[in-house]
Design a protein around this motif. Structure first.
Motif, short mmCIF file in Angstrom:
data_model
loop_
_atom_site.label_atom_id
_atom_site.label_comp_id
_atom_site.label_asym_id
_atom_site.label_seq_id
_atom_site.Cartn_x
_atom_site.Cartn_y
_atom_site.Cartn_z
N GLY A 609 0.79 -1.23 0.00
CA GLY A 609 0.00 0.00 0.00
C GLY A 609 0.81 1.27 0.00
O GLY A 609 0.24 2.36 -0.01
N GLN A 610 2.14 1.15 -0.01
CA GLN A 610 3.00 2.35 0.02
C GLN A 610 3.43 2.73 -1.39
O GLN A 610 3.98 1.91 -2.14
N LEU A 611 3.20 3.98 -1.79
CA LEU A 611 3.67 4.50 -3.07
C LEU A 611 5.03 5.14 -2.88
O LEU A 611 5.18 6.08 -2.08
N ILE A 612 6.04 4.63 -3.58
CA ILE A 612 7.38 5.23 -3.55
C ILE A 612 7.69 5.74 -4.95
O ILE A 612 7.80 4.95 -5.89
N PRO A 613 7.79 7.06 -5.13
CA PRO A 613 8.08 7.61 -6.46
C PRO A 613 9.33 6.97 -7.05
O PRO A 613 10.32 6.74 -6.36
N GLN A 614 9.27 6.70 -8.35
CA GLN A 614 10.38 6.00 -9.01
C GLN A 614 11.52 6.96 -9.32
O GLN A 614 11.31 8.15 -9.57
N TYR A 615 12.74 6.45 -9.33
CA TYR A 615 13.90 7.27 -9.67
C TYR A 615 14.93 6.43 -10.41
O TYR A 615 14.93 5.20 -10.36
N PHE A 616 15.84 7.11 -11.14
CA PHE A 616 16.80 6.47 -12.02
C PHE A 616 18.25 6.66 -11.61
O PHE A 616 19.10 5.84 -11.93
N VAL A 617 18.56 7.76 -10.93
CA VAL A 617 19.96 8.13 -10.63
C VAL A 617 20.18 8.09 -9.13
O VAL A 617 19.39 8.64 -8.36
N THR A 618 21.29 7.45 -8.72
CA THR A 618 21.64 7.44 -7.30
C THR A 618 22.69 8.48 -6.95
O THR A 618 22.65 9.08 -5.89
N LYS A 619 23.64 8.71 -7.90
CA LYS A 619 24.71 9.67 -7.60
C LYS A 619 25.36 10.15 -8.90
O LYS A 619 25.44 9.39 -9.87
N VAL A 620 25.83 11.39 -8.89
CA VAL A 620 26.59 11.94 -10.01
C VAL A 620 27.82 12.64 -9.44
O VAL A 620 27.71 13.44 -8.49
N THR A 621 29.00 12.35 -9.98
CA THR A 621 30.23 13.04 -9.58
C THR A 621 30.88 13.64 -10.82
O THR A 621 30.65 13.18 -11.94
N ASN A 623 34.57 14.84 -12.86
CA ASN A 623 35.77 14.08 -13.21
C ASN A 623 36.78 14.03 -12.08
O ASN A 623 37.65 13.14 -12.04
N ASP A 624 36.67 14.96 -11.14
CA ASP A 624 37.59 14.98 -9.99
C ASP A 624 37.04 14.22 -8.79
O ASP A 624 37.66 14.17 -7.74
N GLY A 625 35.83 13.67 -8.94
CA GLY A 625 35.23 12.89 -7.85
C GLY A 625 34.33 13.69 -6.93
O GLY A 625 33.78 13.13 -5.97
N THR A 626 34.15 14.97 -7.19
CA THR A 626 33.26 15.79 -6.36
C THR A 626 31.81 15.38 -6.60
O THR A 626 31.36 15.28 -7.76
N VAL A 627 31.08 15.12 -5.54
CA VAL A 627 29.69 14.68 -5.66
C VAL A 627 28.82 15.88 -6.04
O VAL A 627 28.76 16.88 -5.34
N LEU A 628 28.15 15.77 -7.17
CA LEU A 628 27.26 16.82 -7.65
C LEU A 628 25.81 16.55 -7.29
O LEU A 628 25.01 17.47 -7.16
N GLN A 629 25.47 15.29 -7.11
CA GLN A 629 24.08 14.90 -6.85
C GLN A 629 24.09 13.54 -6.17
O GLN A 629 24.83 12.64 -6.58
N GLU A 630 23.30 13.38 -5.15
CA GLU A 630 23.18 12.08 -4.50
C GLU A 630 21.74 11.89 -4.06
O GLU A 630 21.19 12.74 -3.35
N ASN A 631 21.14 10.81 -4.49
CA ASN A 631 19.72 10.56 -4.21
C ASN A 631 19.54 9.35 -3.32
O ASN A 631 20.15 8.31 -3.55
N GLN A 632 18.72 9.48 -2.34
CA GLN A 632 18.31 8.35 -1.51
C GLN A 632 16.93 7.91 -1.98
O GLN A 632 16.21 8.67 -2.63
N PRO A 633 16.52 6.68 -1.69
CA PRO A 633 15.16 6.27 -2.05
C PRO A 633 14.13 7.27 -1.52
O PRO A 633 14.20 7.69 -0.36
N PRO A 634 13.20 7.71 -2.36
CA PRO A 634 12.20 8.69 -1.92
C PRO A 634 11.37 8.16 -0.76
O PRO A 634 11.24 6.95 -0.55
N ALA A 635 10.81 9.09 -0.01
CA ALA A 635 9.96 8.72 1.14
C ALA A 635 8.67 8.06 0.65
O ALA A 635 8.10 8.46 -0.37
N ALA A 636 8.24 7.06 1.37
CA ALA A 636 7.01 6.33 1.01
C ALA A 636 5.79 7.19 1.30
O ALA A 636 5.74 7.93 2.30
N ILE A 637 4.79 7.08 0.43
CA ILE A 637 3.53 7.81 0.59
C ILE A 637 2.42 6.78 0.78
O ILE A 637 2.16 5.97 -0.11
N PRO A 638 1.75 6.78 1.94
CA PRO A 638 0.64 5.82 2.12
C PRO A 638 -0.46 6.09 1.09
O PRO A 638 -0.94 7.22 0.97
N ALA A 639 -0.82 5.07 0.31
CA ALA A 639 -1.83 5.24 -0.74
C ALA A 639 -3.02 4.33 -0.52
O ALA A 639 -4.17 4.74 -0.73
#
Length: 794
Positions: A609-621, A623-639
């Motif tokens: 019964g929990q809706l978790i929005p879908q996502y494709f990317v976990t992290k982007v760095t 060329n020097d390894g600096t993290v530009l974006q980091e995603n955790q699993p979205p919060a569940a929404i009771p549906a």
């Protein structure tokens, strides 16, 4: 008496005087012209020098670098680039690799100061003797200036700029720094820029793993990368390799014995192992659009980003293979469409040459499909001889049995209209059963590119991670991503959402509904009579039976009882963003939704019964390894409540176990639902296990019937099953966990009431506690609530 000098004498003297005056004047003019020309040339050179790019910027060399895409286990699955290049320092390059390039391209590199004057004279002399440009005299330094600081225009002024910049470069940079630029910048064919990518492309190795034979072969490529490609022209590549090795011997870099050993070393052509971009193309294209919008073109295509995704490489490959296999099966059921075209005898060589240019492997790949031309027959065996590029093979009767009886015409020329027989010159598609040896003896099977399309989406319902996505049969021919962009009627695959809404309105799996003829006003002065797939009526059925066998009339009656607006609003809670019509036809899947949306909605049921929005990317760095974006699993929404999710899941298990979804049985607990729209234009199967939910859609882009075998159970469910068997290999078998507030009781499915042990046909049914029936047959006790209708789909 005075005498006058003869006129002729006077004239002669005057002419001589003027002649003596013209010569100095001409000399003065020539000198003046020369000085003006020299000053002009000098001024022009200074003019060019003032406008030349700065050489010192090369010290901070930052070429376009490949942005790499990784799957959830860290394996490389794709790349974004303008030039496919991976920069490596000179220290990591084998010394003999460097020497091979120097020997082949610029033997006096370590002696000259940017320009090889002796080489220019030598090249000019050879070109003069041959009356054509046979040899160039550009040094490695000049090649670097040309590729990195100048445009490729063929003008005299560019040659002057090139020479000036080469001299300046030698003053600013060391020889190793120039080699670093050259060996990382140079194009070596096959889409490879720089020696590292070339080593991966041709030999499947990192540059520091190359042997001498491979180094010499790479060093032979700059002269003509395509002509000396070891993939396409290994014999020519060998000849060029021998030249490079002989040059290395002459320059004292290797011994004759080392050269001879390298010449005799076998060359194995293989690319660095990675997921085929074609398999991941729709997934990668969806990423590309998102990332380009977020980071811009320069950073995405040139910045060397590292993009970590939710994709599972094995699942993505399984999705690609399963979808293509399934579409070929659907397409072949529609019959052989005949050759794609017919060639005259004089056209065959030219056509095959173009096919050969597109083949990027030394031998044809088993399982791959290619365009071939029928060039002969073996009548006594019923076999056709097929040419693919410059290779030949046999097409046996057995390997084209699916096409039925196909005749063979042993002459060139197009048969009569509608004739699907094979004639000489017929262009057909063939798949490779076994590859050729020395370009002869391949075994082919008759193939056909499907006209029908499909989409597959697979999600982890517990995290929202998109594990695999394929948006069509061939990305190269159509970039339209049907998984996300297509909006098609969901058909009976939408029914579980209506039934879940009904459960929340008080109906139960044991609720009895009458499967009988019914009609409704159509809003235009007429009436609408929903029909069942098989045009029969079953009488009283339970809600479980109605979903198991996809009975349309019962589904419409359920919708009438709970209210169309309530059902439409309920659907939106499951994540739909497409418009959901609030009418009775919604019960039969009248909503146009994308495969991605419908699969996400089913993930709610799979995830209690929990809706978790879908996502494709976990992290982007970068060329020097600096993290530009980091995603955790979205919060569940009771549906939906866990109890409703479990009950609807349990109902859909019956669909697979004994209903329309029987082709989705994979040897573990599965819940799912088929879908087939009016006239068989769309076929669906969406199903799940606790760890994975997958949706499959099949149909034509320009809507038309899928024909025989085009229902959801026959066209979509087999694709789903093949994918899930591969995707879940190694996954633990899990059952769906019932919440504490769900109970199982014995009922009589003919009445919907409680049954006693031993009652014929009695079954265990699941209920949310408090909704189960309280009476037995004949005692007047309560039975399950009683709503309206659906349709048997296949």
């Amino acid at each position: 008496m005075d005498r006058k000098a003869p006129a002729s004498t006077s004239t002669s003297t005057s002419t001589k005087g003027r002649g003596r005056g013209i010569l100095p004047a001409l000399a003065l003019f020539a000198v003046t012209l020369g000085i003006v020309g020299l000053l002009g040339a000098t001024g022009y050179v200074f003019y060019l020098m003032a406008r030349l790019p700065r050489v010192d910027r090369l010290a901070d060399y930052k070429p376009p670098i490949v942005s790499q895409v990784f799957s959830d286990d860290g394996s490389l699955v794709g790349e974004f680039y303008l030039e496919r290049r991976i920069v490596v320092p000179v220290e990591k390059m084998p010394r003999k690799l460097i020497q091979a390039f120097v020997a082949a391209e610029d033997s006096s590199f370590y002696q000259h100061k940017g320009i090889d004057y002796l080489g220019i004279v030598r090249a000019a002399f050879k070109n003069l003797l041959s009356m054509r440009k046979k040899e160039g005299a550009s040094t490695i330094t000049q090649q670097v200036t040309k590729s990195m600081l100048l445009t490729p225009e063929k003008k005299f002024s560019r040659k002057i700029k090139e020479a000036i910049l080469a001299k300046r470069m030698e003053e600013k940079l060391s020889k190793d720094e120039i080699l670093y630029l050259y060996l990382n910048q140079i194009y070596l064919g096959g889409g490879a820029y720089g020696v590292q990518v070339a080593a991966e492309t041709y030999f499947g190795k990192n540059v520091d793993q190359l042997n001498l034979a491979e180094m010499a072969m790479l060093a032979g490529l700059p002269k003509a990368p395509n002509a000396y490609s070891p993939i396409k022209h290994l014999d020519k590549a060998r000849e060029r390799q021998a030249y490079v090795l002989d040059r290395m011997v002459k320059e004292g870099y290797i011994t004759t014995a080392e050269a001879d050993h390298a010449k005799n070393t076998p060359i194995e052509i293989r690319s660095m192992k990675k997921v085929n971009n074609e398999q991941s193309a729709y997934f990668l294209e969806h990423l590309r659009i998102q990332l380009e919008e977020k980071y811009g073109e320069d950073q995405l295509y040139k910045g060397g980003l590292k993009i970590y995704t939710t994709m599972n490489a094995d699942m993505q490959r399984a999705a690609y293979e399963s979808l293509r296999n399934g579409l070929k099966a659907v397409d072949k059921r529609q019959g052989f469409r005949g050759p794609t075209k017919y060639l005259g005898e004089s056209e065959v060589d030219g056509f095959c040459a173009k096919v050969e240019d597109g083949i990027d492997s030394a031998t044809l790949k088993t399982g791959e499909s290619y365009q071939g031309v029928v060039v002969g027959f073996v009548p006594e065996k019923g076999e056709a001889i097929v040419r693919v590029g410059d290779r030949k093979g046999v097409l046996t009767r057995k390997n084209m049995a699916w096409a039925g009886r196909v005749g063979m015409i042993n002459s060139y020329g197009k048969p009569e209209k509608g004739n699907k027989n094979l004639a000489l010159g017929s262009v057909i598609e063939v798949s490779v059963v076994s590859p050729e040896v020395n370009k002869e003896g391949a075994q082919f099977a008759l193939d056909q590119t499907p006209e029908v399309q499909a989409a597959l989406v697979s999600l982890d319902p517990r995290t929202g991670a998109v594990k695999a996505m394929v948006g069509g049969y061939d990305f190269r021919k159509s970039q339209f991503n049907r998984a996300i962009q297509a909006k098609r009627n969901a058909g009976s695959a939408f029914k579980p959402i209506i039934y879940a809404a009904a459960l929340d309105k008080g109906l139960t799996p044991a609720t009895i509904i009458e499967d009988s003829e019914v009609e409704y006003p159509d809003g235009a002065g007429g009436t609408w009579k929903p029909k069942n797939y098989d045009n029969t009526f079953r009488g009283p059925v339970t809600m479980r039976e109605a979903l198991t066998y996809s009975i349309n009339i019962v589904s419409v009656k359920i919708m009438e009882q709970i209210g169309a607006q309530y059902a439409a609003d309920y659907a939106k809670k499951l994540g739909f963003t497409s418009q959901i019509p609030a009418n009775l036809a919604l019960a039969l899947g009248a909503a146009s939704v994308s495969p991605f949306e419908l699969t996400e909605a089913y993930s709610v049921f799979a995830n209690k019964g929990q809706l978790i929005p879908q996502y494709f990317v976990t992290k982007v760095t970068d060329n020097d390894g600096t993290v530009l974006q980091e995603n955790q699993p979205p919060a569940a929404i009771p549906a939906v409540s866990p109890e409703t999710s479990y009950v609807i899941t349990n109902l859909m298990q019956s669909v697979v176990a004994s209903g329309t979804g029987s082709r989705a049985i994979i040897g573990r607990p599965v819940a799912g639902k088929t879908g087939t729209t009016n006239e068989g234009k769309d076929a669906w199967f969406v199903g799940y296990i606790p760890q994975l939910v997958t949706g499959v859609w099949v149909g034509y882009d320009q809507e038309r019937s899928l024909g025989a075998g085009g229902s959801g159970g026959q066209a979509a469910a087999p694709i789903w099953a093949e994918f899930m068997r591969k995707a879940t290999a190694g996954m633990p078998v899990m059952d769906f966990e019932a919440p504490d507030n769900v109970t199982f009781v014995l009922i009589n499915p003919r009445t919907g009431k409680l049954a006693k042990e031993g009652t014929p046909g009695a079954v265990m049914e699941c209920f949310v506690k408090g909704s189960e029936p309280t009476g037995y047959d004949g005692d007047g006790g309560g039975a399950a609530a009683r709503p309206p209708a659906a349709e048997k789909e296949e």
